[in-house]
Design a protein around this motif. Structure first.
Motif, short mmCIF file in Angstrom:
data_model
loop_
_atom_site.label_atom_id
_atom_site.label_comp_id
_atom_site.label_asym_id
_atom_site.label_seq_id
_atom_site.Cartn_x
_atom_site.Cartn_y
_atom_site.Cartn_z
N LYS A 1 49.64 17.74 42.96
CA LYS A 1 49.28 16.69 43.93
C LYS A 1 47.81 16.33 43.74
CE LYS A 1 53.09 16.26 46.27
NZ LYS A 1 53.89 15.10 46.08
N GLU B 1 47.95 8.22 45.16
CA GLU B 1 49.37 7.87 45.17
C GLU B 1 49.53 6.70 44.20
OE1 GLU B 1 52.20 8.67 46.59
OE2 GLU B 1 51.82 9.62 48.51
N SER C 1 54.53 5.69 49.91
CA SER C 1 54.34 6.45 51.14
C SER C 1 53.58 5.60 52.14
CB SER C 1 53.61 7.77 50.88
OG SER C 1 52.25 7.53 50.57
N PRO D 1 51.74 6.23 56.38
CA PRO D 1 51.59 7.17 57.49
C PRO D 1 52.73 6.99 58.48
CG PRO D 1 49.95 5.42 57.61
CD PRO D 1 50.68 5.24 56.34
N TYR E 1 46.61 7.28 64.57
CA TYR E 1 46.05 8.62 64.71
C TYR E 1 47.11 9.70 64.94
CZ TYR E 1 46.72 8.51 69.76
OH TYR E 1 47.26 8.46 71.00
N SER F 1 49.80 10.12 63.13
CA SER F 1 50.57 10.33 61.91
C SER F 1 50.75 11.81 61.63
CB SER F 1 49.87 9.67 60.72
OG SER F 1 50.58 9.95 59.53
N THR F 2 51.95 12.16 61.19
CA THR F 2 52.25 13.53 60.79
C THR F 2 52.58 13.61 59.31
OG1 THR F 2 54.58 13.23 61.39
CG2 THR F 2 53.11 14.15 63.09
N ASP F 3 52.43 12.50 58.59
CA ASP F 3 52.77 12.45 57.16
C ASP F 3 51.65 13.06 56.34
OD1 ASP F 3 53.26 11.72 54.50
OD2 ASP F 3 54.35 9.94 55.12
N THR F 4 51.91 14.18 55.72
CA THR F 4 50.89 14.85 54.91
C THR F 4 50.85 14.34 53.47
OG1 THR F 4 52.41 16.64 54.38
CG2 THR F 4 50.99 16.95 56.31
N ALA F 5 51.80 13.52 53.06
CA ALA F 5 51.83 13.01 51.69
C ALA F 5 51.03 11.71 51.52
CB ALA F 5 53.27 12.76 51.24
N TYR F 6 50.79 11.01 52.61
CA TYR F 6 50.13 9.70 52.54
C TYR F 6 48.65 9.84 52.20
CZ TYR F 6 47.73 5.52 54.14
OH TYR F 6 46.91 4.43 54.22
N SER F 7 48.18 8.94 51.36
CA SER F 7 46.77 8.79 51.06
C SER F 7 46.49 7.29 50.91
CB SER F 7 46.39 9.51 49.77
OG SER F 7 45.06 9.19 49.39
#
Length: 164
Positions: free
Chosen positions: A79, A83, A99, A101, A106, A108-114
């Motif tokens: 990782k 992205e 991906s 959020p 604020y 957001s629980t998505d840990t993959a998003y950038s």
């Protein structure tokens, strides 16, 4: 006034100095739309590592964003902060983000998003057969069928997805 009272006042003044202050100034940025899993998402472009593209998009030219690109080939599971974003250089359709959020904002629980994206250009093999692709899955399926070619670039863009 007691020493305790004076210390309390000084403590309150000190803590107030650390409080966030908010400006009433605002800026306007063009709101763009892209596809994410068959849904439209909205984003703004603030920074681009390619000068011509930055000029075209009205964004900051930030060549240092290229420092975020890992050495290739990289292991598939490695990782990075980047992205993929899939763009269509001939303007056939909106970009595709893999991906976003969830939810946007604020909470957001998505840990993959950038919000940092490495640009991949998508070109139709036969432009007459082009149709709207609305997800990374649909795009990769079209690539597997030989309908599109996907080419990685060295262009990094900062395009945070924002509430609509």
């Amino acid at each position: 006034m007691t020493v305790r009272g004076l210390l309390g006042i000084l403590l309150m003044i000190g803590l107030t100095g650390c409080a966030a202050t908010y400006s009433t100034k605002q800026v306007s940025l063009p709101l763009q739309s892209a596809w994410f899993n068959n849904d439209l998402v909205y984003y703004v472009t603030t920074d681009v590592s390619d000068q011509d593209m930055a000029k075209e998009m009205g964004a900051n030219y930030v060549p240092r964003l290229r420092d975020a690109i890992p050495n290739y080939p990289k292991p598939p599971r490695q990782k990075t902060v980047l992205e993929r974003v899939y763009g269509f250089p001939n303007g056939e359709q909106r970009n595709i983000f893999p991906s976003a959020p969830a939810p946007v904002g604020y909470q957001s629980t998505d840990t993959a998003y950038s919000p940092l994206w490495l640009m991949y250009w998508v070109k139709w093999v036969n432009p007459d057969e082009a149709y709207e692709l609305k997800s990374e899955e649909a795009l990769l399926d079209a690539e597997a069928k030989g309908l599109v070619n996907i080419e990685r670039t060295n262009v990094v863009v900062n395009c945070p997805i924002v509430p609509s």
